[in-house]
Scaffold this active site. Structure first.
Site, short mmCIF file in Angstrom:
data_model
loop_
_atom_site.label_atom_id
_atom_site.label_comp_id
_atom_site.label_asym_id
_atom_site.label_seq_id
_atom_site.Cartn_x
_atom_site.Cartn_y
_atom_site.Cartn_z
CG ASP A 167 -1.79 -1.32 1.18
OD1 ASP A 167 -1.62 -2.15 0.52
OD2 ASP A 167 -2.67 -1.13 2.14
CD GLU A 409 -0.55 -6.07 9.58
OE1 GLU A 409 -0.93 -5.35 10.54
OE2 GLU A 409 -1.11 -5.58 8.47
C1 GLC Z 1 -2.93 -4.61 4.28
C2 GLC Z 1 -1.70 -5.08 3.05
C3 GLC Z 1 -2.26 -5.93 2.18
C4 GLC Z 1 -2.97 -6.97 2.80
C5 GLC Z 1 -4.22 -6.37 3.56
C6 GLC Z 1 -4.74 -7.80 4.49
O1 GLC Z 1 -3.82 -3.80 3.60
O2 GLC Z 1 -1.06 -3.80 2.71
O3 GLC Z 1 -1.18 -6.26 1.43
O4 GLC Z 1 -3.48 -7.93 1.87
O5 GLC Z 1 -3.49 -5.65 4.65
O6 GLC Z 1 -3.68 -8.60 5.02
#
Ligand code: GLC
Length: 439
Positions: A167, A409
């Site tokens: 992102d 994460e």
């Molecule tokens: C965030 C991350 C993305 C991922 C999502 C769900 O938006 O940047 O890559 O898919 O979280 O984990």
């Protein structure tokens, strides 16, 4: 540090069991209680190591959300939540009517996951599984080329940072900063609406703000998403009218690998791919080289309209190794870059932005932290070219960070401290896969 892989494996399976919704797995029960495209692919790859049938269901369930035109949305929402309302996906006229989805995409990993899962199923099960998925996968890859390759170069374009999966990484934020001349965003920022966005955000209620994208970045991204919504999610119009269209390095590198997986699937089930599609696959591989910058010895994403490289370094530069389309000379240059202690070779590599980037922040989301999914992609990429020692070191440091800090994460690339949400599914799934690589 001694890694107790047996303990780590059973803890990882415990995280995935907690987030299991029956046929699909949410990335996190609290922060991300829906199904995400590339998350589910990574999750299936991990689960395939101990329960291939459940892993097959994970991949199959992703296609519940597929649009009539073949598009595979980045989120398929769980029933009972209102999070989908922002999207209004029905404006497209081709979104499913029985389930709610987002209206953007993510790096196309499902074909890769399908192939990895099939490899662990019995012969008959693999045939049935791949045969049922094949037309859906073909429709998805065809959609990418029909809707997101406007000049027919083979390079797919993205119209929003959320589509890259990384992102708020530096290249995307740089383009957003420079192109966000919208009077609306400027006024909103002045009036403190960015602050209001902060109040409405769910992530910063669960995670310290220093670990997430800033409110201004979030405001700019939301504004861009609303513009696409206003155009009823018509990619052609968006690409024509927006100055924010990027030939993204993550997406195209993974597309090359996914295309190859789809070709392998076709061979396994003795089906033919439409020849026009196979031709596009070759183009993507050849055109990726246009994203190479000889002077700095790395790859970058590129502006679609101006064809200028966006020279903001990030770990994306290593992902062409995963696509295996790079010649050995370039692969060696990338490994030299990777092993530079002033940039990427930290205590817990690989940071999402290099230490010498103006954006580097060891705890801010995709602007510095180490993530297990991108490490997995880099490890696999290194192995494609025989860089066994580097792959092994990254694997060991990743497992060490998770052993110390839990299934977070993302992690500090300096101390290995865990950031973001805990009990995160792809961290657990890919730890299982990394252990099984037995490097
Ligand atoms: C965030 C991350 C993305 C991922 C999502 C769900 O938006 O940047 O890559 O898919 O979280 O984990």
């Amino acid at each position: 540090m001694q890694i107790e892989s047996g303990t780590l494996l059973s803890r990882a399976q415990g995280v995935l069991a907690t987030n299991n919704q029956g046929t699909f797995t949410v990335p996190s029960k609290t922060l991300y209680p829906h199904q995400w495209q590339w998350d589910s692919a990574f999750i299936a790859i991990g689960i395939a190591n101990y329960d291939p049938r459940r892993a097959a269901a994970e991949v199959t369930s992703l296609f519940r959300g597929q649009w009539q035109n073949g598009m595979l949305p980045h989120i398929t929402f769980s029933p009972g939540s209102h999070d989908w309302e922002f999207w209004q996906a029905s404006r497209s006229g081709v979104a499913p009517t029985d389930i709610q989805t987002s209206a953007m995409i993510q790096p196309p990993l499902p074909a890769i996951a399908a192939l990895a899962v099939a490899d662990k199923l019995t012969g008959d099960e693999a045939q049935t599984f791949l045969k049922s998925l094949f037309p859906k996968l073909v429709a998805w890859h065809q959609w990418i080329y029909n809707e997101r390759d406007p000049d027919g170069s083979g390079l797919a374009v993205l119209i929003h940072p959320w589509e890259s999966g990384i992102d708020n990484s530096p290249a995307w934020m740089e383009v957003l900063r420079l192109s966000a001349k919208s009077p609306w965003v400027a006024a909103a920022n002045k009036l403190g609406v960015a602050w209001l966005i902060g109040k409405l955000r769910k992530d910063t209620k669960l995670i310290p703000t220093a670990q997430r994208a800033t409110d201004l970045e979030e405001l700019r991204m939301t504004h861009r998403a609303l513009r696409f919504r206003k155009r009823n999610y018509d990619s052609h119009t968006q690409i024509r009218k927006s100055d924010y269209v990027v030939e993204d390095l993550v997406f195209n590198s993974l597309l090359i690998a996914a295309n190859r997986a789809l070709l392998d699937i076709a061979t396994i089930i003795a089906e033919d791919l439409p020849s026009a599609l196979s031709y596009r696959f070759e183009q993507t591989q050849a055109s990726l080289e246009q994203l190479w910058d000889e002077s700095s010895g790395q790859y970058y994403s590129r502006h679609y309209h101006t064809k200028e490289l966006i020279k903001q370094p990030s770990l994306a530069t290593f992902l062409p190794l995963f696509g295996e389309s790079v010649d050995f000379g370039k692969a060696q240059k990338l490994v030299t870059l990777l092993k530079d202690p002033a940039r990427y070779w930290t205590n817990f590599p690989v940071p999402s932005a290099p230490l010498n980037s103006a954006y580097f922040d060891e705890q801010r989301y995709w602007q510095g932290p180490m993530w297990v999914n991108t490490n997995w992609l880099i490890v696999k990429g290194l192995l494609n070219y025989g860089f066994h020692d580097e792959a092994k070191q990254i694997t060991q440091r990743t497992l060490e960070a998770v052993t110390r800090s839990g299934f977070h994460e993302y992690f500090s690339p300096l101390s290995g401290k865990g950031y973001g949400i805990d009990n995160f599914s792809w961290t657990a799934a890919l730890v299982i896969d990394l252990i099984n690589l037995k490097l």
